[in-house]
Scaffold this motif. Structure first.
Motif: not given
Length: 176
Positions: A29-40, A64-66
């Motif tokens: 729902n939010q573009l800031r969800d990108r931070q989750v996808v970028l988690l190591p 990102r291989q998630k």
């Protein structure tokens, strides 16, 4: 720096090796969800279907291989707004299956499904049987029961359908 941890095989996990799976849901729902996808590390990303950023962020998660999951909205006992792609008790079997398949097709590389809300739907054996039958038609999908109610029959039904499955043990939320 990040350390890449080994990803457990949920479908073949044995009780002798402890493992933890981290699923972060309500994404899309939010573009800031990108931070989750970028988690190591091996964090699974569960996206709500047909939300503004779900496809874009799910594609990034794949890069990102998630692990990408469908965070499937299901009817709750509280009557909360479920958003697009919800499965409800009022649906007939054809509508139920069509909605689920449309939701699965809306995201790239879906590996599994967990429920968004669903305290009402996951307590109904027939609807869970429809769900697990349909998930079984897709190769190698798994189901994680978010356990939004103690009356859930989702895991038991998934097991009966020989679908790789597990359940949530710990739930962390930003709402105390």
């Amino acid at each position: 720096t990040s350390t890449q941890l080994p990803v457990p095989d949920v479908a073949n996990a044995n009780d002798q090796q402890p493992w933890i799976g981290i699923i972060i849901d309500d994404l899309g729902n939010q573009l800031r969800d990108r931070q989750v996808v970028l988690l190591p590390g091996p964090v699974a990303c569960a996206f709500l279907p047909h939300t503004p950023y779900a496809v874009e962020l799910a594609q990034l998660a794949v890069q990102r291989q998630k692990e990408v999951m469908l965070h499937q909205p299901m009817e709750s006992t509280t009557g909360n707004n479920l958003g697009p792609g919800a499965l409800t008790l009022a649906m007939d079997e054809t509508s139920f299956r069509d909605t689920l398949n449309n939701n699965l097709a809306s995201l790239p590389n879906v590996a599994g499904v967990n429920n968004h809300m669903g305290s009402l739907l996951t307590s109904h054996s027939q609807r869970m049987s429809w769900l697990m039958t349909e998930l079984g038609r897709h190769n190698s999908l798994f189901f994680i029961d978010s356990r939004t109610t103690e009356q859930t029959v989702a895991l038991h039904t998934a097991t009966d359908h020989q679908l790789p499955s597990s359940l949530r043990d710990v739930f962390l939320d930003n709402n105390p």
